[in-house]
Design a protein around this motif. Sequence first.
Motif, PDB file in Angstrom:
ATOM      1  N   ALA A 184      62.939  14.395  30.823  1.00  0.00           N
ATOM      2  CA  ALA A 184      62.295  14.198  29.437  1.00  0.00           C
ATOM      3  C   ALA A 184      63.179  13.222  28.656  1.00  0.00           C
ATOM      4  N   THR A 185      64.441  13.171  28.704  1.00  0.00           N
ATOM      5  CA  THR A 185      65.282  12.483  28.025  1.00  0.00           C
ATOM      6  C   THR A 185      65.069  10.973  28.588  1.00  0.00           C
ATOM      7  N   ALA A 186      65.089  10.684  29.818  1.00  0.00           N
ATOM      8  CA  ALA A 186      64.991   9.718  30.321  1.00  0.00           C
ATOM      9  C   ALA A 186      63.602   8.896  30.157  1.00  0.00           C
ATOM     10  N   GLU A 187      62.556   9.588  29.986  1.00  0.00           N
ATOM     11  CA  GLU A 187      61.445   8.986  29.638  1.00  0.00           C
ATOM     12  C   GLU A 187      61.157   9.097  27.966  1.00  0.00           C
ATOM     13  N   LEU A 188      61.866   9.619  27.029  1.00  0.00           N
ATOM     14  CA  LEU A 188      61.612   9.713  25.797  1.00  0.00           C
ATOM     15  C   LEU A 188      61.693   8.139  25.214  1.00  0.00           C
ATOM     16  N   GLY A 189      62.843   7.518  25.487  1.00  0.00           N
ATOM     17  CA  GLY A 189      63.153   6.318  24.900  1.00  0.00           C
ATOM     18  C   GLY A 189      64.080   6.347  23.581  1.00  0.00           C
ATOM     19  N   CYS A 190      63.659   7.284  22.702  1.00  0.00           N
ATOM     20  CA  CYS A 190      64.287   7.410  21.331  1.00  0.00           C
ATOM     21  C   CYS A 190      65.457   8.325  21.432  1.00  0.00           C
ATOM     22  N   THR A 191      66.437   8.301  22.371  1.00  0.00           N
ATOM     23  CA  THR A 191      67.613   9.158  22.416  1.00  0.00           C
ATOM     24  C   THR A 191      68.665   8.619  21.584  1.00  0.00           C
ATOM     25  N   PRO A 192      69.720   9.571  20.948  1.00  0.00           N
ATOM     26  CA  PRO A 192      70.170  10.720  21.853  1.00  0.00           C
ATOM     27  C   PRO A 192      69.143  11.738  21.152  1.00  0.00           C
ATOM     28  N   CYS A 193      69.270  13.154  21.921  1.00  0.00           N
ATOM     29  CA  CYS A 193      68.213  14.196  21.623  1.00  0.00           C
ATOM     30  C   CYS A 193      68.862  15.178  21.113  1.00  0.00           C
ATOM     31  N   THR A 194      68.080  15.941  20.489  1.00  0.00           N
ATOM     32  CA  THR A 194      68.735  17.426  20.403  1.00  0.00           C
ATOM     33  C   THR A 194      67.552  18.059  21.182  1.00  0.00           C
ATOM     34  N   LEU A 195      68.047  19.123  22.072  1.00  0.00           N
ATOM     35  CA  LEU A 195      67.273  20.150  22.900  1.00  0.00           C
ATOM     36  C   LEU A 195      67.043  21.268  22.001  1.00  0.00           C
ATOM     37  N   GLY A 196      65.384  21.581  21.781  1.00  0.00           N
ATOM     38  CA  GLY A 196      65.088  22.783  21.490  1.00  0.00           C
ATOM     39  C   GLY A 196      64.720  23.700  22.490  1.00  0.00           C
ATOM     40  N   ILE A 197      64.964  24.771  22.623  1.00  0.00           N
ATOM     41  CA  ILE A 197      64.620  25.889  23.827  1.00  0.00           C
ATOM     42  C   ILE A 197      64.090  27.059  23.094  1.00  0.00           C
ATOM     43  N   GLY A 198      63.047  27.518  23.796  1.00  0.00           N
ATOM     44  CA  GLY A 198      62.773  28.765  23.552  1.00  0.00           C
ATOM     45  C   GLY A 198      62.587  29.727  24.819  1.00  0.00           C
ATOM     46  N   ILE A 199      62.931  30.794  24.962  1.00  0.00           N
ATOM     47  CA  ILE A 199      62.683  31.472  26.181  1.00  0.00           C
ATOM     48  C   ILE A 199      62.106  33.005  25.680  1.00  0.00           C
ATOM     49  N   GLY A 200      60.595  33.157  26.525  1.00  0.00           N
ATOM     50  CA  GLY A 200      60.020  34.476  25.836  1.00  0.00           C
ATOM     51  C   GLY A 200      59.230  34.876  26.970  1.00  0.00           C
ATOM     52  N   ARG A 201      58.408  35.539  26.621  1.00  0.00           N
ATOM     53  CA  ARG A 201      57.378  36.280  27.624  1.00  0.00           C
ATOM     54  C   ARG A 201      55.905  35.662  27.794  1.00  0.00           C
ATOM     55  N   SER A 202      55.638  34.710  27.106  1.00  0.00           N
ATOM     56  CA  SER A 202      54.333  34.040  26.955  1.00  0.00           C
ATOM     57  C   SER A 202      54.553  32.775  26.377  1.00  0.00           C
ATOM     58  N   ALA A 203      53.823  31.690  26.593  1.00  0.00           N
ATOM     59  CA  ALA A 203      53.775  30.289  25.880  1.00  0.00           C
ATOM     60  C   ALA A 203      53.651  30.239  24.593  1.00  0.00           C
TER      61      ALA A 203
END
Length: 284
Positions: A184-203
């Motif tokens: 994702a960061t290689a394709e995004l272009g406007c780096t540097p990134c902040t990665l937001g991550i959520g891990i749950g039971r459904s989308a």
Amino acid sequence: MNYEKEIIEKVSKTLVEAGSTFLADKKRAYERAIKIEKNPQAKWVLETILENAEIAEKNKSPLCDDTGIPHLLLEIGKNQSVTGTMIENIKEGVREGLRKLPGRPMAIQGNEMQRIDQSGGLSSNPADLEIAPIQIRYSEDDKIRLHILMFGGGPAIRGKTYRVFHKHNIEVVKKEIVEWAKQATAELGCTPCTLGIGIGRSAFEASSLMVQALVDGNYDEQSEFEQDITDAVNESKTGALGLRGDVTVIGTFAKIGPQRASGVRIVCLRPCCCFEPRIATVEL
């Protein structure tokens, strides 16, 4: 000033702040990144982004041409209540803020099918941009607090929400997230990134947790899980604007929710661009 007008004014001001201001911990994160960046071109990009942010804050002007779609998280204290009128006042405050910022006119007009294929055209009024569905969560303090985030299009295009077969090993999940983030960061272009991550039971839950992670995140305080991901993605050497620098990610914000007895975990990853998360908070 009555209470309703006060809410509208507060929300309007907060939206402008979200779209034009780096929080203090984000400024410090950029300052740290500048110190460790060895690639002179990438270092210049980091310096320029920080300078841009300082000018935008001073002038109350947008941090980026893609001013973003408002995403709201409303925290409600144990003795507080929210009425339909308050929600309408919040929405009006958002509209007023979009006019003031100003937001980029990008509301698609027309019926459902026309909005999909864009045949209805664009509205010239920034205030016609609808907010995303409001998230609500309980707060242990006795306050009503509103967080406004402005989400741009690039991170949404490069983000991913999908299952991960965990194999009863957190390292398996972490490795999968890192691989997603590197691509994702290689394709995004406007780096540097902040990665937001959520891990749950459904989308839905994973996406909601990702937003909460961005609200609660602090660049000065990374958990071991978050720091491991940041360090691993930085090893890719994508760098600022893809210039092969040392800093691809300035921070990772993750929130892990309840999990079910299952062989998979649902993970939502948003590779926030160099200006995101654009966020501001107000007590109502």
